[in-house]
Write an enzyme that holds these catalytic residues in place. Structure first.
Site, PDB file in Angstrom:
ATOM      1  NE  ARG A 114      -0.435   0.711   5.040  1.00  0.00           N
ATOM      2  CZ  ARG A 114      -1.243   0.982   6.103  1.00  0.00           C
ATOM      3  NH1 ARG A 114      -2.476   0.598   6.173  1.00  0.00           N
ATOM      4  NH2 ARG A 114      -0.523   1.441   7.039  1.00  0.00           N
ATOM      5  CD  GLU A 153      -1.576   4.683   9.246  1.00  0.00           C
ATOM      6  OE1 GLU A 153      -2.134   4.557  10.435  1.00  0.00           O
ATOM      7  OE2 GLU A 153      -1.089   3.866   8.486  1.00  0.00           O
ATOM      8  CD  GLU A 305      -5.936   3.363  11.202  1.00  0.00           C
ATOM      9  OE1 GLU A 305      -5.102   2.549  11.727  1.00  0.00           O
ATOM     10  OE2 GLU A 305      -6.047   3.736   9.999  1.00  0.00           O
ATOM     11  CE  LYS A 354      -2.413 -14.372   7.407  1.00  0.00           C
ATOM     12  NZ  LYS A 354      -1.772 -13.741   6.411  1.00  0.00           N
TER      13      LYS A 354
END
Length: 655
Positions: A114, A153, A305, A354
């Site tokens: 990302r 971010e 977050e 995950k």
């Protein structure tokens, strides 16, 4: 200008990142049922959805998002809609390699993770604007939409050719001429003089030390380019929804953004906060970030977050012990947060994160983490009407500046044994352990609201900043400066004498002869305490009202601490207890007192509006004296003169 209050409407927003595209639609209905049960009233949607929204160039698939927006609205849940531009789809990098960032060694950063975009790429900016335009046009009138979240971010550097061209234009705007640039960069050193703009490059890989001011300007440039990306998307969504607030989420104390400047461009200031649950100073780190974010927001702010349990990127990723998630969340509210959110709602079964916890973990709704999430939702519903929109008062300002950090955080300095964030944390920790609430401020900000101004370390100061510090003292304010402050100007040019002459006169220093950095395990013995990290060979001018000398060694008898009137200079970093006691004494002399006296060890007290928050950071129950009669909003009980806090317990006392 819209603000956070326009989205909260007198309550605390509660929820987190929701990534429904990872799940079959039947799961969405289970999600909204669980959200309602947990008190969730806000979800952030679309942060990493670009490939789903635009599967091929120019195609749009909004049908799934239409259904999702309608579903959450039917259940009374608002949406913070994100532009998906933090993670471009693979086709963009494949078809347009110019959109990919290049590191300082010339290596391309490819898709598959990302943040794989070049902030300077015209192609990236064009495609990002197009998807943002269509997203804003489609959902501008949707009743679920409460706020916009731009990108995510921002944190990319780019040393590629297109970035180099933009860097040259940025430098041209800053300096005007090559002569001015050569002067600012000190290019007479090492034969670096530039005679043509095309010769100027980003600070790519070099054989030895790079030009420090070139590196400093490249960091300024990077922050500005990322900000241009943000404001371009912000302006698009504002045009469609002028009444809705816009934000993007900061990473705390990330060195790549001048967050003071960025905050001026945001309607809502938000931050992501992930203290290590095993860190005994995790709560203090949280308090520092919360104080800084509140100060950037100049009022209520958004915790965008946090982790409900463990993260997935430390060496050993420990879950939060029972009660810690609630404690740290309510600490954020105590320090001004009007939104408490998580990454993410439902824990992913695939992908790189995950093993990162979520509000609904792999254990499902019966898991401890989700049950604690439900308890917190109930707590926030109780206190929200009494806290939302209220402010936290502070009589102390801690000064912080990204440009000074950038200038001081380079190679070729007297010591690599410490870094700026460590020093900032040490000074904030001393104030936090003294139960003194602090704001943060830029050194050129208005300091008149504060009785005490604390400068842990500002290596580089502009003339305007120095004048601002002097004016604070002239007005009767107290100033406390740590070592290595006022050494350089905004071009990283050392000021004559090693400390600016105006500051030397302010503190009673005739000459700073030498900097004496300390080794990691070395201390400097002072009268009454030990100093760490640093020491300085200072010759006083005889005007100081008080000094604390070094004892022994090369600096024996020379001042470790000087006070001249209301101005203090501390030439070392005292060990934690000593720094706490020194700052507590200075603040008390200036009339600044803790929110509550006589607190047991490990208990934090913060006043927000009319409320007193008491937070027990220990595992053992404690009793806190609270003179008078109060109502605990969390338990709805009346307490008189004392309140007992259990393990990681919290009380929110109303008069």
């Amino acid at each position: 200008m819209p603000r956070l209050g326009d989205a909260t409407r007198g309550r605390i927003l509660y929820g987190g990142d929701y990534n429904p595209e990872q799940w079959p639609e039947e799961t969405w209905h289970e999600d909204v049922r669980l959200m309602r049960a947990a008190g969730v009233n806000s979800v952030t949607v679309g942060v990493f959805s670009w490939a789903k929204l635009e599967p091929r160039p120019g195609q749009r698939d909004f049908a799934w998002l239409d259904r999702l927006m309608d579903l959450v609205h039917e259940h009374g849940i608002g949406v913070v809609l994100a532009t998906p531009t933090a993670s471009p789809p693979p086709w963009l990098g494949h078809l347009h390699p110019d959109t990919l960032p290049v590191d300082q060694d010339g290596r391309t950063e490819w898709w598959g993770g990302r943040q794989h975009f070049s902030h300077s790429s015209a192609t990236y900016r064009r495609h990002a604007a197009a998807i943002t335009e269509d997203l804003a046009a489609r959902y501008a009138g949707h009743p679920a939409l409460t706020m916009w979240h731009i990108n995510n971010e921002y944190c990319t550097y780019d040393y590629g050719d297109e970035a180099a061209a933009r860097f040259r234009r940025w430098l041209g705007n800053r300096y005007g001429t090559l002569d001015a640039l050569n002067t600012a960069w000190g290019t007479a050193f090492w034969s670096q003089g530039y005679g043509d703009w095309d010769e100027v490059m980003p600070p790519r890989h070099a054989h030895y030390l790079k030009n420090p001011t070139q590196v400093l300007d490249f960091r300024r440039f990077t922050s500005d380019m990322l900000l241009e990306c943000y404001t371009a998307e912000r302006d698009i969504v504002r045009r469609h929804t002028p009444d809705l607030p816009v934000t993007t989420n900061f990473m705390p104390l990330w060195s790549g953004q001048d967050a003071w400047r960025w905050a001026e461009e945001e309607d809502v200031v938000s931050v992501d906060l992930y203290p290590d649950p095993r860190d005994p100073l995790g709560a203090q780190h949280g308090a520092l970030v919360q104080d800084m974010t509140r100060s950037q927001a100049r009022g209520p702010w958004m915790l965008m977050e946090q982790a409900a349990g463990a993260v997935n990127w430390r060496g050993a990723n420990h879950p939060k012990p029972r009660g810690l998630n609630r404690l740290w969340s309510l600490q954020a509210v105590a320090r001004g947060a009007d939104a408490v959110c998580y990454f993410q709602w439902r824990q992913s079964r695939q992908g790189a994160e995950k093993f990162h916890s979520a509000m609904v973990g792999h254990a499902g709704e019966q898991g401890r983490t989700h049950q604690e999430v439900r308890q917190l939702g109930a707590d926030l519903a109780k206190i929200g009407p009494h806290t939302a929109g209220t402010h936290v008062g502070a009589g102390i300002a801690v000064l912080h500046d990204w440009h000074s950090w950038w200038a001081g955080d380079q190679d070729g300095r007297p010591s690599t044994r410490f870094d700026y964030p460590d020093v900032l944390h040490a000074w904030h920790r001393a104030l936090w352990e003294a139960h003194l609430t602090t704001d943060f401020a830029h050194p050129e900000h208005d300091l008149t609201p504060y009785r005490v101004v604390v400068v842990p370390q500002l290596y580089a100061l502009t003339d305007a900043a120095i004048d601002n510090l002097l004016a604070h003292v002239r007005r009767g304010g107290t100033l406390v400066c740590g070592f290595l402050t006022g050494v350089a100007d905004e071009d990283d040019r050392i000021r004559p004498g090693g400390i600016d002459a105006r500051l030397r006169q302010l503190f009673g220093i005739r000459t700073l002869h030498e900097w004496w950095p300390l080794e990691t395990d070395e201390t400097a013995v002072c009268d009454g305490f030990r100093g760490t990290l640093w020491s300085e060979e200072i010759e006083p001018d005889g005007t100081a009202d008080e000094t604390v000398p070094y004892k022994g060694g090369e600096l024996d008898g020379l001042p470790a601490v000087l006070r001249k009137g209301r101005a203090w200079y501390v030439s070392t970093l005292p060990e934690p207890d000593a720094l706490r006691d020194l700052l507590a004494r200075i603040c008390a002399d200036a009339g600044v007192r803790p929110a509550l006296a006589g607190l047991p060890a490990g208990v934090e007290a913060v006043r927000r509006g009319d409320l007193l928050f008491l937070l027990n950071h220990g595992r053992d129950p404690v009793t806190v004296g609270v003179p008078g009669t109060h109502r605990d909003l969390l338990t709805e009980a009346t307490v008189t003169d004392r309140v007992t806090l259990g393990r990681h317990g919290v009380a929110v006392l109303a008069p």
